[in-house]
Design an enzyme around this catalytic site. Structure first.
Site, PDB file in Angstrom:
ATOM      1  N   ASP A  11      60.929  34.416 124.055  1.00 49.73           N
ATOM      2  CA  ASP A  11      61.663  35.356 123.917  1.00 49.73           C
ATOM      3  C   ASP A  11      63.093  34.922 123.518  1.00 49.73           C
ATOM      4  O   ASP A  11      63.151  33.542 123.454  1.00 49.73           O
ATOM      5  CB  ASP A  11      61.892  36.015 125.264  1.00 49.73           C
ATOM      6  CG  ASP A  11      63.061  37.257 125.276  1.00 49.73           C
ATOM      7  OD1 ASP A  11      62.955  37.853 124.314  1.00 49.73           O
ATOM      8  OD2 ASP A  11      63.737  37.318 126.373  1.00 49.73           O
ATOM      9  N   SER A  12      63.841  35.687 122.914  1.00 47.77           N
ATOM     10  CA  SER A  12      65.137  35.297 122.606  1.00 47.77           C
ATOM     11  C   SER A  12      65.932  34.545 123.770  1.00 47.77           C
ATOM     12  O   SER A  12      66.945  33.915 123.742  1.00 47.77           O
ATOM     13  CB  SER A  12      66.081  36.527 122.193  1.00 47.77           C
ATOM     14  OG  SER A  12      65.919  37.353 123.270  1.00 47.77           O
ATOM     15  N   TYR A  43      68.822  38.334 119.879  1.00 49.27           N
ATOM     16  CA  TYR A  43      68.062  38.680 118.736  1.00 49.27           C
ATOM     17  C   TYR A  43      68.351  40.123 118.150  1.00 49.27           C
ATOM     18  O   TYR A  43      68.476  40.087 117.034  1.00 49.27           O
ATOM     19  CB  TYR A  43      66.750  38.460 118.986  1.00 49.27           C
ATOM     20  CG  TYR A  43      65.984  37.016 118.732  1.00 49.27           C
ATOM     21  CD1 TYR A  43      66.884  36.004 118.968  1.00 49.27           C
ATOM     22  CD2 TYR A  43      64.851  36.954 118.735  1.00 49.27           C
ATOM     23  CE1 TYR A  43      66.479  34.573 118.870  1.00 49.27           C
ATOM     24  CE2 TYR A  43      64.163  35.616 118.800  1.00 49.27           C
ATOM     25  CZ  TYR A  43      65.002  34.384 118.859  1.00 49.27           C
ATOM     26  OH  TYR A  43      64.323  32.991 118.849  1.00 49.27           O
ATOM     27  N   GLY A  44      68.794  40.694 119.075  1.00 49.95           N
ATOM     28  CA  GLY A  44      68.741  42.328 118.642  1.00 49.95           C
ATOM     29  C   GLY A  44      69.879  42.485 117.562  1.00 49.95           C
ATOM     30  O   GLY A  44      69.648  43.617 117.174  1.00 49.95           O
ATOM     31  N   CYS A  74      58.948  39.493 123.236  1.00 49.25           N
ATOM     32  CA  CYS A  74      60.178  40.000 122.828  1.00 49.25           C
ATOM     33  C   CYS A  74      60.025  41.080 121.715  1.00 49.25           C
ATOM     34  O   CYS A  74      59.172  40.896 120.859  1.00 49.25           O
ATOM     35  CB  CYS A  74      61.282  38.842 122.146  1.00 49.25           C
ATOM     36  SG  CYS A  74      62.677  39.530 121.204  1.00 49.25           S
ATOM     37  N   ASN A  75      60.419  42.427 121.976  1.00 49.46           N
ATOM     38  CA  ASN A  75      60.337  43.368 121.008  1.00 49.46           C
ATOM     39  C   ASN A  75      60.798  43.249 119.866  1.00 49.46           C
ATOM     40  O   ASN A  75      60.236  43.514 118.763  1.00 49.46           O
ATOM     41  CB  ASN A  75      60.591  44.734 121.689  1.00 49.46           C
ATOM     42  CG  ASN A  75      59.888  45.419 122.826  1.00 49.46           C
ATOM     43  OD1 ASN A  75      58.905  46.052 122.523  1.00 49.46           O
ATOM     44  ND2 ASN A  75      59.915  44.886 124.026  1.00 49.46           N
ATOM     45  N   THR A  76      61.989  42.519 119.623  1.00 50.58           N
ATOM     46  CA  THR A  76      63.028  42.376 118.527  1.00 50.58           C
ATOM     47  C   THR A  76      62.126  41.430 117.417  1.00 50.58           C
ATOM     48  O   THR A  76      61.839  41.564 116.479  1.00 50.58           O
ATOM     49  CB  THR A  76      64.111  41.717 118.767  1.00 50.58           C
ATOM     50  OG1 THR A  76      64.701  42.724 119.851  1.00 50.58           O
ATOM     51  CG2 THR A  76      65.065  41.779 117.517  1.00 50.58           C
ATOM     52  N   GLU A 155      71.788  40.930 131.369  1.00 53.79           N
ATOM     53  CA  GLU A 155      71.993  39.519 131.425  1.00 53.79           C
ATOM     54  C   GLU A 155      73.214  39.004 132.207  1.00 53.79           C
ATOM     55  O   GLU A 155      72.988  38.153 133.071  1.00 53.79           O
ATOM     56  CB  GLU A 155      72.084  39.046 129.871  1.00 53.79           C
ATOM     57  CG  GLU A 155      70.810  38.879 129.112  1.00 53.79           C
ATOM     58  CD  GLU A 155      70.175  37.511 129.204  1.00 53.79           C
ATOM     59  OE1 GLU A 155      70.803  36.602 129.324  1.00 53.79           O
ATOM     60  OE2 GLU A 155      68.890  37.543 128.683  1.00 53.79           O
ATOM     61  N   CYS A 187      62.271  46.890 125.207  1.00 55.53           N
ATOM     62  CA  CYS A 187      62.926  45.510 125.206  1.00 55.53           C
ATOM     63  C   CYS A 187      62.472  45.070 126.676  1.00 55.53           C
ATOM     64  O   CYS A 187      62.471  45.675 127.565  1.00 55.53           O
ATOM     65  CB  CYS A 187      64.340  45.923 125.387  1.00 55.53           C
ATOM     66  SG  CYS A 187      65.472  44.399 125.512  1.00 55.53           S
ATOM     67  N   HIS A 189      63.758  43.068 128.912  1.00 55.84           N
ATOM     68  CA  HIS A 189      64.927  43.265 129.588  1.00 55.84           C
ATOM     69  C   HIS A 189      64.998  44.315 130.500  1.00 55.84           C
ATOM     70  O   HIS A 189      65.433  44.244 131.728  1.00 55.84           O
ATOM     71  CB  HIS A 189      66.442  43.039 128.968  1.00 55.84           C
ATOM     72  CG  HIS A 189      66.666  41.797 128.539  1.00 55.84           C
ATOM     73  ND1 HIS A 189      66.032  41.267 127.290  1.00 55.84           N
ATOM     74  CD2 HIS A 189      67.593  40.849 129.065  1.00 55.84           C
ATOM     75  CE1 HIS A 189      66.718  40.109 127.334  1.00 55.84           C
ATOM     76  NE2 HIS A 189      67.701  39.786 128.040  1.00 55.84           N
TER      77      HIS A 189
HETATM   78  N1  DGL Z   1      64.435  40.601 124.786  1.00 55.28           N
HETATM   79  C1  DGL Z   1      64.704  41.281 123.684  1.00 55.28           C
HETATM   80  C2  DGL Z   1      63.821  42.346 123.184  1.00 55.28           C
HETATM   81  O1  DGL Z   1      62.581  42.518 123.857  1.00 55.28           O
HETATM   82  C3  DGL Z   1      66.089  41.659 123.478  1.00 55.28           C
HETATM   83  C4  DGL Z   1      67.146  40.941 123.787  1.00 55.28           C
HETATM   84  C5  DGL Z   1      67.853  40.477 122.443  1.00 55.28           C
HETATM   85  O2  DGL Z   1      68.323  41.058 122.014  1.00 55.28           O
HETATM   86  O3  DGL Z   1      67.701  39.151 122.174  1.00 55.28           O
HETATM   87  O4  DGL Z   1      63.770  42.938 122.159  1.00 55.28           O
END
Ligand code: DGL
Length: 268
Positions: A11-12, A43-44, A74-76, A155, A187, A189
């Site tokens: 993940d990010s 990452y978003g 991580c979805n992004t 976070e 996401c 999170h």
């Molecule tokens: N965990 C990341 C996701 O699922 C989001 C956090 C980020 O922006 O890095 O998209």
């Protein structure tokens, strides 16, 4: 590839530990190698090129660690780097996104007709959920909203409080999301604010959190490939690209208990 090799999860940052946690709960015999790219978080708000570059480096690292499968927690990164990663890894190591199992779940019945999606800006801009759902069930309406402040808020430890309550209320009352029958927390999170989101909607809509759906999909796939570990597992390993005490403390929130993070530089 021997079945007793670990599963790579990345993940990010440490948000993807929600997925790692679901995997270890469902498959306690599996060892995990986790990489959180805390140096490049979030990452978003990064460009697709940067997200692809970071993801490829991490996949290479997890491959070198001997992982038998990789989960993009991580979805992004799943939105923007999955295809490049699949090409890069070829037939060597199977790789899974957090998006496809959820799309399959949402379209496997007629239960959901108006699906809301909340996620980072990059995930929403990619339009991936709407496109994939359309390909499987064109009649389903998908309403997407970028909620870029939620991941940093979590976070920073703001949830179940007034700040998170105000922000969640502000986002969810956006007209775009009116009339939805379900909401995908797109996401990794967001499982931490699932209860607050559910409380906002009362029981009126179904809240979908990717983590368990992804863990179940992975279990099915490992079984299919005869890659489920039957032996005593090796210990999990958790790496980050930038270490701070606060990252380590926050692992308790995402993983259920505090874990030890090791700093690992994988960039040239
Ligand atoms: N965990 C990341 C996701 O699922 C989001 C956090 C980020 O922006 O890095 O998209």
């Amino acid at each position: 590839m021997p079945a007793n090799q670990p599963i790579g999860v990345f993940d990010s940052g440490i948000g993807g530990l929600t997925v790692a946690n679901a995997i270890q709960k469902l498959m306690p015999k599996e060892a995990l190698v986790y990489f959180g790219d805390t140096a490049h978080l979030p990452y978003g708000d990064k460009s697709p090129e940067a997200i692809k570059y970071y993801s490829l480096k991490i996949a290479k690292f997890l491959m070198d660690e001997g992982c038998k499968a990789i989960v993009i927690a991580c979805n992004t990164a799943s939105s923007l780097a999955y295809h490049d990663l699949k090409l890069f890894l070829g037939a060597q190591i199977p790789i899974y996104s957090v998006i496809d199992p959820v799309v399959d779940y949402m379209t496997s019945s007629d239960q959901f007709q108006n699906i809301g999606v909340i996620a980072t800006r990059a995930t929403i801009n990619s339009n991936i959920y709407a496109e994939k759902i359309y390909l499987q069930k064109p009649k389903i309406r998908v309403k997407s909203l970028a909620t870029p402040l939620l991941a940093p808020m979590i976070e920073e430890g703001f949830f179940n409080d007034q700040i998170s309550g105000t922000l969640i209320h502000t986002y969810l009352s956006d007209p775009v999301l009116q009339g939805i029958d379900s909401l995908i927390l797109a996401c990794t999170h967001y499982p931490l604010i699932r209860n607050e989101i559910a409380a906002y909607y009362q029981p009126k809509i179904t809240i979908i959190d990717n983590t368990e759906i992804v863990a179940k999909h992975l279990q099915k796939e490992l079984l299919r490939m005869d890659l489920l570990n039957g032996e005593e597992p090796q210990p999990h390993r958790f790496y980050v690209s930038d270490f701070t005490d606060s990252f380590e403390k926050s692992t308790r929130l995402f993983f259920g208990h505090q874990i030890q993070l090791q700093l690992r530089q994988i960039w040239d």
